[in-house]
Design an enzyme around this catalytic site. Structure first.
Site, PDB file in Angstrom:
ATOM      1  N   LYS A  51       0.833  -1.213   0.000  1.00  0.00           N
ATOM      2  CA  LYS A  51       0.000   0.000   0.000  1.00  0.00           C
ATOM      3  C   LYS A  51       0.865   1.260   0.000  1.00  0.00           C
ATOM      4  O   LYS A  51       0.644   2.182  -0.782  1.00  0.00           O
ATOM      5  CB  LYS A  51      -0.920   0.041   1.244  1.00  0.00           C
ATOM      6  CG  LYS A  51      -1.842  -1.132   1.391  1.00  0.00           C
ATOM      7  CD  LYS A  51      -2.664  -1.052   2.659  1.00  0.00           C
ATOM      8  CE  LYS A  51      -1.899  -1.100   3.955  1.00  0.00           C
ATOM      9  NZ  LYS A  51      -1.198  -2.369   4.211  1.00  0.00           N
ATOM     10  N   ARG A  80      -9.728   0.512   8.199  1.00  0.00           N
ATOM     11  CA  ARG A  80      -9.284  -0.849   8.517  1.00  0.00           C
ATOM     12  C   ARG A  80     -10.367  -1.631   9.239  1.00  0.00           C
ATOM     13  O   ARG A  80     -10.154  -2.812   9.544  1.00  0.00           O
ATOM     14  CB  ARG A  80      -8.056  -0.804   9.437  1.00  0.00           C
ATOM     15  CG  ARG A  80      -6.850  -0.190   8.824  1.00  0.00           C
ATOM     16  CD  ARG A  80      -6.023  -1.229   8.118  1.00  0.00           C
ATOM     17  NE  ARG A  80      -4.899  -1.664   8.896  1.00  0.00           N
ATOM     18  CZ  ARG A  80      -3.683  -1.115   8.784  1.00  0.00           C
ATOM     19  NH1 ARG A  80      -3.451  -0.121   7.974  1.00  0.00           N
ATOM     20  NH2 ARG A  80      -2.696  -1.593   9.485  1.00  0.00           N
ATOM     21  N   ARG A 105      11.929  -5.695   4.630  1.00  0.00           N
ATOM     22  CA  ARG A 105      11.693  -4.263   4.355  1.00  0.00           C
ATOM     23  C   ARG A 105      12.673  -3.373   5.124  1.00  0.00           C
ATOM     24  O   ARG A 105      12.963  -3.582   6.296  1.00  0.00           O
ATOM     25  CB  ARG A 105      10.264  -3.888   4.763  1.00  0.00           C
ATOM     26  CG  ARG A 105      10.021  -2.393   4.699  1.00  0.00           C
ATOM     27  CD  ARG A 105       8.570  -2.046   4.749  1.00  0.00           C
ATOM     28  NE  ARG A 105       7.944  -2.446   5.992  1.00  0.00           N
ATOM     29  CZ  ARG A 105       6.652  -2.257   6.242  1.00  0.00           C
ATOM     30  NH1 ARG A 105       5.878  -1.698   5.344  1.00  0.00           N
ATOM     31  NH2 ARG A 105       6.154  -2.657   7.393  1.00  0.00           N
ATOM     32  N   ARG A 134      11.311  -1.113  10.817  1.00  0.00           N
ATOM     33  CA  ARG A 134      10.226  -0.724  11.716  1.00  0.00           C
ATOM     34  C   ARG A 134      10.176  -1.670  12.906  1.00  0.00           C
ATOM     35  O   ARG A 134      10.407  -2.862  12.759  1.00  0.00           O
ATOM     36  CB  ARG A 134       8.892  -0.787  10.945  1.00  0.00           C
ATOM     37  CG  ARG A 134       8.409   0.568  10.517  1.00  0.00           C
ATOM     38  CD  ARG A 134       7.254   0.526   9.576  1.00  0.00           C
ATOM     39  NE  ARG A 134       6.085  -0.249   9.990  1.00  0.00           N
ATOM     40  CZ  ARG A 134       4.964  -0.302   9.285  1.00  0.00           C
ATOM     41  NH1 ARG A 134       4.855   0.368   8.150  1.00  0.00           N
ATOM     42  NH2 ARG A 134       3.950  -1.029   9.687  1.00  0.00           N
ATOM     43  N   ARG A 148       0.472  -9.376  13.508  1.00  0.00           N
ATOM     44  CA  ARG A 148      -0.259  -8.469  12.606  1.00  0.00           C
ATOM     45  C   ARG A 148      -1.075  -9.275  11.600  1.00  0.00           C
ATOM     46  O   ARG A 148      -2.224  -8.954  11.317  1.00  0.00           O
ATOM     47  CB  ARG A 148       0.728  -7.551  11.867  1.00  0.00           C
ATOM     48  CG  ARG A 148       1.299  -6.468  12.754  1.00  0.00           C
ATOM     49  CD  ARG A 148       2.581  -5.901  12.201  1.00  0.00           C
ATOM     50  NE  ARG A 148       2.411  -5.123  10.995  1.00  0.00           N
ATOM     51  CZ  ARG A 148       3.395  -4.802  10.166  1.00  0.00           C
ATOM     52  NH1 ARG A 148       4.631  -5.215  10.408  1.00  0.00           N
ATOM     53  NH2 ARG A 148       3.158  -4.089   9.104  1.00  0.00           N
TER      54      ARG A 148
HETATM   55  P1  AP5 Z   1       4.928  -1.623   1.740  1.00  0.00           P
HETATM   56  O1  AP5 Z   1       4.575  -0.781   0.563  1.00  0.00           O
HETATM   57  O2  AP5 Z   1       5.698  -1.003   2.838  1.00  0.00           O
HETATM   58  O3  AP5 Z   1       3.618  -2.363   2.276  1.00  0.00           O
HETATM   59  P2  AP5 Z   1       2.383  -1.831   3.101  1.00  0.00           P
HETATM   60  O4  AP5 Z   1       1.162  -2.466   2.558  1.00  0.00           O
HETATM   61  O5  AP5 Z   1       2.402  -0.336   3.202  1.00  0.00           O
HETATM   62  O6  AP5 Z   1       2.731  -2.516   4.489  1.00  0.00           O
HETATM   63  P3  AP5 Z   1       2.654  -1.930   5.968  1.00  0.00           P
HETATM   64  O7  AP5 Z   1       3.456  -2.835   6.836  1.00  0.00           O
HETATM   65  O8  AP5 Z   1       2.970  -0.471   6.016  1.00  0.00           O
HETATM   66  O9  AP5 Z   1       1.157  -2.146   6.241  1.00  0.00           O
HETATM   67  P4  AP5 Z   1       0.466  -2.172   7.570  1.00  0.00           P
HETATM   68  O10 AP5 Z   1      -0.922  -2.057   7.133  1.00  0.00           O
HETATM   69  O11 AP5 Z   1       0.767  -3.336   8.424  1.00  0.00           O
HETATM   70  O12 AP5 Z   1       1.139  -0.944   8.379  1.00  0.00           O
HETATM   71  P5  AP5 Z   1       0.669   0.514   8.681  1.00  0.00           P
HETATM   72  O13 AP5 Z   1       1.860   1.359   8.729  1.00  0.00           O
HETATM   73  O14 AP5 Z   1      -0.462   0.914   7.809  1.00  0.00           O
HETATM   74  O15 AP5 Z   1       5.718  -2.907   1.174  1.00  0.00           O
HETATM   75  C1  AP5 Z   1       6.194  -3.906   2.064  1.00  0.00           C
HETATM   76  C2  AP5 Z   1       7.552  -4.438   1.547  1.00  0.00           C
HETATM   77  O16 AP5 Z   1       7.318  -5.136   0.304  1.00  0.00           O
HETATM   78  C3  AP5 Z   1       8.576  -3.322   1.199  1.00  0.00           C
HETATM   79  O17 AP5 Z   1       9.853  -3.789   1.552  1.00  0.00           O
HETATM   80  C4  AP5 Z   1       8.454  -3.130  -0.315  1.00  0.00           C
HETATM   81  O18 AP5 Z   1       9.678  -2.695  -0.900  1.00  0.00           O
HETATM   82  C5  AP5 Z   1       8.077  -4.544  -0.767  1.00  0.00           C
HETATM   83  N1  AP5 Z   1       7.195  -4.550  -1.942  1.00  0.00           N
HETATM   84  C6  AP5 Z   1       6.182  -3.664  -2.227  1.00  0.00           C
HETATM   85  N2  AP5 Z   1       5.576  -3.992  -3.389  1.00  0.00           N
HETATM   86  C7  AP5 Z   1       6.209  -5.109  -3.844  1.00  0.00           C
HETATM   87  C8  AP5 Z   1       6.013  -5.912  -4.998  1.00  0.00           C
HETATM   88  N3  AP5 Z   1       5.065  -5.644  -5.926  1.00  0.00           N
HETATM   89  N4  AP5 Z   1       6.839  -6.982  -5.158  1.00  0.00           N
HETATM   90  C9  AP5 Z   1       7.803  -7.272  -4.234  1.00  0.00           C
HETATM   91  N5  AP5 Z   1       8.027  -6.533  -3.120  1.00  0.00           N
HETATM   92  C10 AP5 Z   1       7.233  -5.464  -2.925  1.00  0.00           C
HETATM   93  O19 AP5 Z   1       0.098   0.358  10.138  1.00  0.00           O
HETATM   94  C11 AP5 Z   1       0.952   0.035  11.214  1.00  0.00           C
HETATM   95  C12 AP5 Z   1       0.124  -0.180  12.469  1.00  0.00           C
HETATM   96  O20 AP5 Z   1      -0.559   1.031  12.800  1.00  0.00           O
HETATM   97  C13 AP5 Z   1      -0.969  -1.239  12.358  1.00  0.00           C
HETATM   98  O21 AP5 Z   1      -0.457  -2.539  12.626  1.00  0.00           O
HETATM   99  C14 AP5 Z   1      -1.945  -0.764  13.440  1.00  0.00           C
HETATM  100  O22 AP5 Z   1      -1.485  -1.101  14.721  1.00  0.00           O
HETATM  101  C15 AP5 Z   1      -1.852   0.758  13.287  1.00  0.00           C
HETATM  102  N6  AP5 Z   1      -2.831   1.297  12.323  1.00  0.00           N
HETATM  103  C16 AP5 Z   1      -2.563   1.925  11.155  1.00  0.00           C
HETATM  104  N7  AP5 Z   1      -3.700   2.313  10.550  1.00  0.00           N
HETATM  105  C17 AP5 Z   1      -4.717   1.909  11.352  1.00  0.00           C
HETATM  106  C18 AP5 Z   1      -6.128   1.995  11.275  1.00  0.00           C
HETATM  107  N8  AP5 Z   1      -6.742   2.591  10.238  1.00  0.00           N
HETATM  108  N9  AP5 Z   1      -6.864   1.470  12.293  1.00  0.00           N
HETATM  109  C19 AP5 Z   1      -6.268   0.906  13.351  1.00  0.00           C
HETATM  110  N10 AP5 Z   1      -4.943   0.759  13.501  1.00  0.00           N
HETATM  111  C20 AP5 Z   1      -4.164   1.265  12.498  1.00  0.00           C
HETATM  112 MG    MG Z   2       2.655   1.042   4.766  1.00  0.00          MG
END
Ligand code: AP5
Ligand code: MG
Length: 222
Positions: free
Chosen positions: A14, A89, A128, A161, A172
């Site tokens: 994402k 989410r 990552r 991270r 997660r």
């Molecule tokens: P990346 O693009 O970083 O993936 P992502 O989907 O953004 O993954 P996140 O870990 O950020 O998602 P998340 O939802 O767990 O975390 P968030 O920060 O939102 O890509 C991942 C890796 O893959 C990278 O190394 C990249 O280079 C590689 N990659 C990308 N595309 C690729 C491809 N096509 N092929 C191969 N490799 C690829 O949330 C963190 C925490 O915050 C949550 O756990 C929760 O506790 C809290 N939180 C956030 N939002 C909310 C919400 N709305 N409600 C409640 N809690 C929330």
């Molecule tokens: Mg992300």
């Protein structure tokens, strides 16, 4: 106001895709995970509360998350619209977003699911690395920096991270995929869901997303 929602499991891509879409679409990316991490770094009460849940791999409660996101949407740069990364989410978050957009005479234009099978997510998250200054994402194998440990764009050191430790990644994936299913169902029922194959190379996923977005009514010129 134009509103796109990027949906996907933890590690689906994402953040990678939202950053690549900002310029072609002329819309800012709003990522609730980034807002929580910034608040935790700043040592605010909201950041302290959120970190407890993030470190356990759990969703931060809706009571905290919804207010923070709505405040962000009220800022001037979001008046043209947003690409939402990591929100909504839960079904309650999706309903709160719908309600606030209706008040502004807008709505979610499309919810785009970056679809990646669960067995690939673990490898993506454990490999990552992120730019310590801007959060630009890299991956040891799929998207390595030119020089190990250094951001290609601004030369800052790369970091991992806290919630990418194996035990938190496992939590997660176990604790968050059910809620993702509810949000996917919400947008499918509203006729707004598009699904893109997230196992393609990064540029292929971007091309598929842009093709879906440009096919939306009124988005052809974007
Ligand atoms: P990346 O693009 O970083 O993936 P992502 O989907 O953004 O993954 P996140 O870990 O950020 O998602 P998340 O939802 O767990 O975390 P968030 O920060 O939102 O890509 C991942 C890796 O893959 C990278 O190394 C990249 O280079 C590689 N990659 C990308 N595309 C690729 C491809 N096509 N092929 C191969 N490799 C690829 O949330 C963190 C925490 O915050 C949550 O756990 C929760 O506790 C809290 N939180 C956030 N939002 C909310 C919400 N709305 N409600 C409640 N809690 C929330
Ligand atoms: Mg992300």
């Amino acid at each position: 106001m134009r509103v796109l929602v990027l949906l996907g499991a933890p590690g689906a891509g994402k953040g990678t895709q939202a950053q690549l879409l900002e310029t072609p679409l002329g819309l800012p990316r709003v990522a609730t995970g980034d807002l929580f991490r910034a608040a935790a770094r700043d040592g605010t009460e909201l950041g302290r509360q959120a970190k407890v849940f993030m470190d356990r791999g759990e969703l931060v409660p809706d009571s905290v998350t919804i207010g923070m996101l709505l405040e962000r949407l009220a800022q001037p740069d979001a008046s043209v619209g947003v690409i939402l990364d990591g929100f909504p989410r839960t079904r309650a978050q999706a309903q709160a977003l719908d309600a606030t957009l209706v008040e502004r005479g807008a709505g979610v234009d499309s919810a785009l699911l970056v679809d990646v099978p669960a067995d690939e997510l673990f490898a993506r998250l454990s490999g990552r690395w992120l730019c310590s200054a801007t959060g630009h994402p890299y991956h040891e194998k799929a998207a390595p920096p030119k020089v190990a440990g250094i951001c290609d764009i601004d030369g800052s050191p790369l970091i991992q991270r806290d919630d990418d430790k194996p035990e938190v990644v496992k939590a997660r994936l176990e604790k968050q995929l059910g809620a993702l299913g509810d949000v996917v169902d919400h947008y499918r029922a509203a006729g707004k869901l598009k699904v893109v194959d997230g196992t393609q190379p990064i540029a292929g996923v971007t091309a598929s997303l842009l093709a879906e977005i440009r096919a939306l009514p009124g988005w052809a010129a974007e």
